[in-house]
Design a protein around this motif. Sequence first.
Motif: not given
Length: 481
Positions: A454-481
């Motif tokens: 992906l274009p280097a100038r967009t790297a931070r936006y794509w990082l945010v788009a990936s990290v925010v859902p992960a943080l929400l999942i970990n804080h809103l759900l109890w995951t795993g076995w």
Amino acid sequence: MKTEDTTEETESTESDAHTGAPDTAGSPPPPPDDARAHRHDLTAAALAVLLVAAAILIGRYVQNRTGTLQVQWPPLLASWDPHLGPGTPAALTLAALVVACGPPLAARLPWRGLLAAAWAGSTAWVLSMALIDGWYRGVERRLTTKHEYLRVIDRFDDIPATLRDFTNHIVIGEPGNWPAHVAGHPPGATLTFVWLDRIGLGGGAWAAIWCVVVGSSAVLAALITVRVLADERLARRAAPFLVLAPAAVWAGVSADGYFAAVAAWSVALLALAATRRVRFPVAAAVGGGLLFGWTCYLSYGLGLMAAVLLAVLLLTRTARPVVPFLLGALVVPVAFTLAGFNWWTAYHLLVERYYQGAGGVRPYAYWVWANLACAVLAAGLAAVAGVRRSASYAPGAVRKLRTGTTAPAQRLAVLVVAALVALLAADLSGMSKAETERIWQPFLLWLLPAAALLPARTARYWLVASVVPALLINHLLWTGW
């Protein structure tokens, strides 16, 4: 090697990838239609979001009506549990630092310094995500529940005898049948924790630390592989996305993160041997084979990593490391077979056990596509957009493989597509219905470097788009076995 990540370099790489031109001498290719490519990236990400939304809505309908999905918060094996924990400040701080400083820092650090920082950052990210659930619930207890490996450590006092008897306890109904994870994997997985116990590192805490620290080293293996097969600049651009992998939600704490690292180092050693970028390439090939053999005795499905290994050989256009690699790969299977464990017999019994439990109830028609929604959540939207670019680059790369004139971006695309093929094969097999956000970590790892396309100038936006859902999942759900 020049490491500055300028816009001009970025556009040059993208141009090579679009046209299939080598990145060596020759007439310059025409500039890419960057706006159109970016729109296609956003379209791919939007379709991925729709896939996840469909998996949630249809999954809730099916689960509420029939209960056959066997998960509480489809498509994830999770339950609704909004919470904060001691890992929350660390996870948020680390995410903010990597998003803000990760791309330029990855471009400027000395290579060895980058590897050290990436391993430390990945370890901190995985551990902080686990600590969102607290030390006891999120770390110490994770590998000691009724389904996990540590519950049977005492049954391995006589390892040879246990291996000879292992297959007699896989199927439900047999006396003393193994817990789900023990029955669902070859004995190498359980033996890892048995040996940790033998050297004085017994208990859930040590097992968890092992999985986090060793599992996080997969980032190093991926960076090294991308560097020797594609180029260093792409490896550097991939580094922040590997460090902040959304799969950390399930890697901390899970043995599957450890499995991913073993498989990744097998690929990395083969790549080093094939490119002769290491002092002793034969030893590297043997080591890669040894780790691949061990990988196959950690999880039955990880034989599919052969697709990624084959991609390494195709990209390097050499068969030199094949013989030493295969010799190394035979060591573990021969040792287990001589000890009395039959892999094929165990696998067929596992299939029977799988359909005795949730696997026999969960509908294939839902999970064959909902699994991919789980993969989206675990890999992140940046990987989705990167995979789209990889798929567009791959045809040109295949045409250029015979002449060895592939551009770095094309070589990376071939590696990513190979991992995607392995993942899709696992999906179509029907032996991974649900829980793929955890089980597919060895495959998902190799989708993450695609974000470097992906274009280097967009790297931070794509990082945010990936990290925010992960943080929400970990804080809103109890995951795993």
